[in-house]
Write a protein that holds these residues in place. Structure first.
Motif, PDB file in Angstrom:
ATOM      1  N   THR A  20     -21.831  11.267 -26.100  1.00 25.51           N
ATOM      2  CA  THR A  20     -21.102  12.405 -25.500  1.00 25.51           C
ATOM      3  C   THR A  20     -19.563  12.330 -25.664  1.00 25.51           C
ATOM      4  N   THR A  21     -18.839  13.190 -26.329  1.00 27.72           N
ATOM      5  CA  THR A  21     -17.529  13.179 -26.313  1.00 27.72           C
ATOM      6  C   THR A  21     -16.999  14.227 -25.500  1.00 27.72           C
ATOM      7  N   ALA A  22     -15.830  14.429 -25.634  1.00 27.80           N
ATOM      8  CA  ALA A  22     -15.215  15.577 -24.722  1.00 27.80           C
ATOM      9  C   ALA A  22     -15.795  17.045 -24.940  1.00 27.80           C
ATOM     10  N   GLU A  23     -15.857  17.381 -26.247  1.00 25.98           N
ATOM     11  CA  GLU A  23     -16.472  18.435 -26.817  1.00 25.98           C
ATOM     12  C   GLU A  23     -17.858  18.570 -27.331  1.00 25.98           C
ATOM     13  N   HIS A  24     -18.305  17.535 -27.849  1.00 20.97           N
ATOM     14  CA  HIS A  24     -19.359  17.454 -28.813  1.00 20.97           C
ATOM     15  C   HIS A  24     -20.462  16.300 -28.269  1.00 20.97           C
ATOM     16  N   PHE A  25     -21.840  16.382 -28.806  1.00 24.51           N
ATOM     17  CA  PHE A  25     -22.639  15.308 -28.874  1.00 24.51           C
ATOM     18  C   PHE A  25     -22.514  14.934 -30.065  1.00 24.51           C
ATOM     19  N   LEU A  26     -22.699  13.289 -30.227  1.00 24.41           N
ATOM     20  CA  LEU A  26     -22.752  12.630 -31.464  1.00 24.41           C
ATOM     21  C   LEU A  26     -24.419  12.335 -31.380  1.00 24.41           C
ATOM     22  N   ILE A  27     -25.050  12.895 -32.532  1.00 23.32           N
ATOM     23  CA  ILE A  27     -26.519  12.541 -32.472  1.00 23.32           C
ATOM     24  C   ILE A  27     -27.190  11.857 -33.893  1.00 23.32           C
ATOM     25  N   SER A  28     -27.633  10.810 -33.683  1.00 23.23           N
ATOM     26  CA  SER A  28     -28.063  10.322 -35.064  1.00 23.23           C
ATOM     27  C   SER A  28     -29.551  10.264 -35.234  1.00 23.23           C
ATOM     28  N   LYS A  29     -30.195  10.519 -36.614  1.00 21.42           N
ATOM     29  CA  LYS A  29     -31.289  10.420 -36.958  1.00 21.42           C
ATOM     30  C   LYS A  29     -31.730   9.465 -37.907  1.00 21.42           C
ATOM     31  N   PHE A  63     -15.245   6.817 -28.548  1.00 18.77           N
ATOM     32  CA  PHE A  63     -16.137   5.863 -27.867  1.00 18.77           C
ATOM     33  C   PHE A  63     -15.334   5.168 -26.779  1.00 18.77           C
ATOM     34  N   ARG A  64     -16.176   5.076 -25.667  1.00 18.03           N
ATOM     35  CA  ARG A  64     -15.578   4.590 -24.309  1.00 18.03           C
ATOM     36  C   ARG A  64     -16.253   3.108 -24.168  1.00 18.03           C
ATOM     37  N   MET A  65     -15.525   2.179 -24.940  1.00 18.03           N
ATOM     38  CA  MET A  65     -15.879   0.753 -24.846  1.00 18.03           C
ATOM     39  C   MET A  65     -16.318   0.088 -23.617  1.00 18.03           C
ATOM     40  N   SER A  66     -17.533  -0.255 -23.371  1.00 14.31           N
ATOM     41  CA  SER A  66     -18.102  -0.934 -22.134  1.00 14.31           C
ATOM     42  C   SER A  66     -18.147  -0.059 -20.876  1.00 14.31           C
ATOM     43  N   ARG A  67     -17.954   1.270 -21.062  1.00  8.04           N
ATOM     44  CA  ARG A  67     -17.924   2.092 -19.763  1.00  8.04           C
ATOM     45  C   ARG A  67     -19.087   2.257 -19.059  1.00  8.04           C
ATOM     46  N   SER A  68     -20.241   2.186 -19.631  1.00  4.96           N
ATOM     47  CA  SER A  68     -21.377   1.905 -18.765  1.00  4.96           C
ATOM     48  C   SER A  68     -22.513   1.057 -19.510  1.00  4.96           C
ATOM     49  N   ILE A  83     -27.261   7.671 -19.237  1.00  3.28           N
ATOM     50  CA  ILE A  83     -26.478   6.737 -18.493  1.00  3.28           C
ATOM     51  C   ILE A  83     -25.064   6.919 -18.909  1.00  3.28           C
ATOM     52  N   GLN A  84     -25.044   7.067 -20.345  1.00  6.21           N
ATOM     53  CA  GLN A  84     -23.391   7.306 -20.743  1.00  6.21           C
ATOM     54  C   GLN A  84     -22.943   8.938 -20.501  1.00  6.21           C
ATOM     55  N   HIS A  85     -24.038   9.826 -20.580  1.00  7.91           N
ATOM     56  CA  HIS A  85     -23.511  11.152 -20.442  1.00  7.91           C
ATOM     57  C   HIS A  85     -23.224  11.165 -18.812  1.00  7.91           C
ATOM     58  N   ILE A  86     -24.049  10.955 -17.940  1.00  2.00           N
ATOM     59  CA  ILE A  86     -23.903  11.478 -16.793  1.00  2.00           C
ATOM     60  C   ILE A  86     -22.433  10.573 -16.141  1.00  2.00           C
ATOM     61  N   THR A  87     -22.149   9.244 -16.655  1.00  2.47           N
ATOM     62  CA  THR A  87     -21.047   8.595 -16.319  1.00  2.47           C
ATOM     63  C   THR A  87     -19.973   9.208 -16.721  1.00  2.47           C
ATOM     64  N   PHE A  88     -19.881   9.718 -18.096  1.00  2.00           N
ATOM     65  CA  PHE A  88     -18.635  10.146 -18.623  1.00  2.00           C
ATOM     66  C   PHE A  88     -18.413  11.811 -18.128  1.00  2.00           C
ATOM     67  N   VAL A  89     -19.546  12.592 -17.932  1.00  2.00           N
ATOM     68  CA  VAL A  89     -19.210  13.931 -17.418  1.00  2.00           C
ATOM     69  C   VAL A  89     -18.855  14.055 -15.808  1.00  2.00           C
ATOM     70  N   ALA A  90     -19.237  13.206 -14.848  1.00  2.00           N
ATOM     71  CA  ALA A  90     -18.878  13.132 -13.691  1.00  2.00           C
ATOM     72  C   ALA A  90     -17.327  12.859 -13.669  1.00  2.00           C
ATOM     73  N   ASP A  91     -16.887  12.101 -14.783  1.00  2.00           N
ATOM     74  CA  ASP A  91     -15.281  11.861 -14.614  1.00  2.00           C
ATOM     75  C   ASP A  91     -14.727  13.056 -15.401  1.00  2.00           C
ATOM     76  N   GLN A  92     -15.201  13.578 -16.049  1.00  2.00           N
ATOM     77  CA  GLN A  92     -14.461  14.694 -16.893  1.00  2.00           C
ATOM     78  C   GLN A  92     -14.575  15.985 -16.129  1.00  2.00           C
TER      79      GLN A  92
END
Length: 347
Positions: free
Chosen positions: A263-272, A297-302, A332-341
């Motif tokens: 998850t970034t500020a405005e987008h999802f990055l989704i790999s297949k 990318f938020r290095m080692s954030r969560s 994990i990464q999404h909830i951690t980031f969006v709570a701060d956002q």
């Protein structure tokens, strides 16, 4: 009750429960999930399923504030009351989860939910589903519901479900608010919606897809236009899964692909990547490296970021995981980031 700054709508499945447990403080204190019990397999014993699921919820999140919606299993309301609402609250410390009802539900369910809320002294969530434009009866049904619930403290959960058109979604929310916003003094108003894709058909093969977070754009538009001015609308989404993930019965036949997500500020990055369970070589290290190399990318954030970094590291032995792991790390990464956002957006 503390007012949340972020409400993720999460299916009460192992990946979401495990992911939420790994979200770290202090961001977790600002998050209050809306948990939905997924429907069981048709062959499952209803009582045993509800007992097992409620214990998993209680152990995974029951002492953390939020809401619990049993809509998908409420055909057997007596079992829901006995094996969900009572079981979740059956600890010496009680529970911080609030039961959920809605205007489209049977009066018996509404009354039972209200009784549980009174017993728990928790307040009650009113989930208004807005998959289409509200019809002419919404105000009447909500007025009847509010009258039936007495003097309970009520939280309004406006649920747009799957998002497509931003303009249409904004119009639905504003119309619904005009109809029901003044019916009572809502303790909390939450706007939910999800744009994460269902399945993998719309994703690029063996590549990274940049997908817009429409739910964030809708919330930004609505919070500036809600009446009266200054009314607080709490941000909600479905994290990094599609809204259907909490409503589909488990079954065979589904095809899964390696799907790390970010998850970034405005987008999802989704790999297949490779099809899971087949003999195709894994693409996980290449895909994870693409995500880790992104400028946001938020290095080692969560724990979610740390897992992606390990996947991208050529010195770490290859272990791409499985669908449950990919979902868990995404939460994990999404909830951690969006709570701060959303905290930063309110400053």
């Amino acid at each position: 009750m503390t007012i949340p700054s972020y409400v993720p709508g999460l299916p009460a499945k192992g990946a979401a429960l495990a992911g939420f447990q790994q979200v770290e403080l202090p961001g977790k204190e600002r998050v209050q999930p809306l948990w939905t019990i997924p429907p069981p397999k048709r062959t499952a014993d209803p009582a045993e399923y509800l007992r097992r699921k409620s214990r998993a919820i209680r152990n995974g999140s029951g002492l953390h504030p939020g809401w619990l919606d049993a809509r998908t299993v409420e055909e057997a309301l007596d079992l829901v009351v006995e094996h969900v609402w009572q079981e979740v609250g059956a600890t010496l410390m009680g529970t911080e989860l609030r039961p959920v009802t809605g205007p489209e539900r049977a009066p018996a369910q509404q009354i039972a939910a209200a009784g549980t809320a009174q017993e728990w002294d928790s307040g009650l969530g009113v989930r208004v589903r807005l998959r289409a434009a509200p019809d002419a009866t919404l105000r009447d049904r909500c007025r009847e519901l509010v009258g039936r619930l007495g003097d309970l403290e009520l939280d309004l959960l406006l649920d747009l479900y799957e998002l497509g058109s931003i303009d249409d979604a904004v119009a639905r929310v504003l119309l619904a608010w005009r109809e029901i916003g003044a019916l009572t003094e809502w303790r909390t108003v939450v706007l939910l919606g999800g744009s994460f894709p269902w399945g993998a058909k719309e994703l690029k093969d063996h590549d990274l897809t940049v997908w817009p977070r429409l739910e964030r754009q809708v919330w930004q538009a609505v919070r500036d236009r809600i009446e009266p001015p200054g009314a607080t609308v709490t941000y909600g989404d479905y994290s990094t899964v599609h809204p259907r993930s909490g409503e589909v019965r488990p079954g065979g036949g589904a095809t899964f692909y390696e799907k790390p997500r970010y998850t970034t500020a405005e987008h999802f990055l989704i790999s297949k990547g490779a099809e899971w369970g087949q003999d195709e070589p894994s693409h996980m290290k290449t895909l994870a490296a693409r995500i880790v190399g992104d400028s946001e990318f938020r290095m080692s954030r969560s724990a979610g970021e740390r897992w992606l970094q390990a996947q991208a590291d050529p010195a770490v032995a290859e272990d791409p995981g499985n669908p449950s792991v990919w979902v868990e790390k995404g939460h994990i990464q999404h909830i951690t980031f969006v709570a701060d956002q959303v905290r930063d957006a309110d400053r």
